[in-house]
Design a protein around this motif. Sequence first.
Motif, mmCIF file in Angstrom:
data_model
loop_
_atom_site.group_PDB
_atom_site.id
_atom_site.type_symbol
_atom_site.label_atom_id
_atom_site.label_comp_id
_atom_site.label_asym_id
_atom_site.label_seq_id
_atom_site.Cartn_x
_atom_site.Cartn_y
_atom_site.Cartn_z
ATOM 1 N N UNK A 185 38.920 31.767 42.910
ATOM 2 C CA UNK A 185 37.366 31.602 43.719
ATOM 3 C C UNK A 185 37.242 33.192 44.240
ATOM 4 N N UNK A 186 37.168 34.377 43.955
ATOM 5 C CA UNK A 186 36.360 34.921 43.998
ATOM 6 C C UNK A 186 36.138 35.612 43.186
ATOM 7 N N UNK A 187 36.431 35.162 41.862
ATOM 8 C CA UNK A 187 36.357 35.480 39.950
ATOM 9 C C UNK A 187 34.230 35.385 40.578
ATOM 10 N N UNK A 188 34.381 34.125 40.370
ATOM 11 C CA UNK A 188 32.477 34.157 40.008
ATOM 12 C C UNK A 188 31.429 35.407 40.811
ATOM 13 N N UNK A 189 31.616 35.616 42.272
ATOM 14 C CA UNK A 189 30.778 36.440 43.017
ATOM 15 C C UNK A 189 31.195 37.613 42.229
ATOM 16 N N UNK A 190 32.224 37.348 42.508
ATOM 17 C CA UNK A 190 32.861 39.478 41.927
ATOM 18 C C UNK A 190 32.429 40.048 40.522
ATOM 19 N N UNK A 191 32.155 38.993 39.548
ATOM 20 C CA UNK A 191 31.954 39.138 38.226
ATOM 21 C C UNK A 191 30.292 39.793 38.734
ATOM 22 N N UNK A 192 29.920 38.433 39.622
ATOM 23 C CA UNK A 192 28.296 38.778 39.879
ATOM 24 C C UNK A 192 27.906 40.013 39.533
#
Length: 256
Positions: A185-192
Amino acid sequence: MHFTTAEITAWLGAFMWPFLRIGAMLLAAPLFSARTVTVRIRLGFALILAMIVAPLLPTPPAVEPLSMAGLTIAVQQVLIGLMIGFVLQMVFSALTQAGETIALSMGLGFASMVDPQGAQVPVVSTFFLIVSTLLFLALNGHVALIELTLMSFQTMPIGVEGITRVDLWSLVNWGSTMFAYALLVALPAVAAMLVVNVAMGVVTRAAPQLNIFAVGFPMMILLGFILILLSLPALLPQFTEFLALAFGLMGQFIGR
């Protein structure tokens, strides 16, 4: 009217054992265990469900409630209810951890609020928790949870045998699934946000006179909220899939 000790014990056991299992489930399950739901409401709800399900159950074992066998049965009923509620609690904990990871990456780790469950978590985690609660209610997850608990009396009758060591290990292994979905769940926002951090570092090296604290923090927070807004449509299928896995694990515990 004359009642024997065996008859009184049978009537007491037919009501007490379901009450313990249902009450333990309500104590551990999300939404029902929130601080806004008082103990009196939980006890009353467990009492109503036990009164409804007691006449439909097979005849419970004729065991003295205060004996060692009665204590063993009581502990088993409490463990079954706690495990059913705790598995579902871990689903919401995964979203809380995802929100905490996003908050730390966007600079909001210091902003904390008290969530409905009573924990001190960042404001992003509170937002994810509220959204997941609304999705849970919209998907009739609370109805499915109560139905699963009532079905457990048919698939796992009241008795000395109940939760085994294999079930406990399955619950421990379920923790890795919780962390995996929290990362998903957190990976897209954290990567961006990582890309934004790298870009802000390049800008700082190119223009040292630029006050990165005055420009970078508001920019990170603004972009973080935009990324959360863009990632919200993907939350529903992820939450539904994780919820289905949780109900599958609970069905495995009760033998369905």
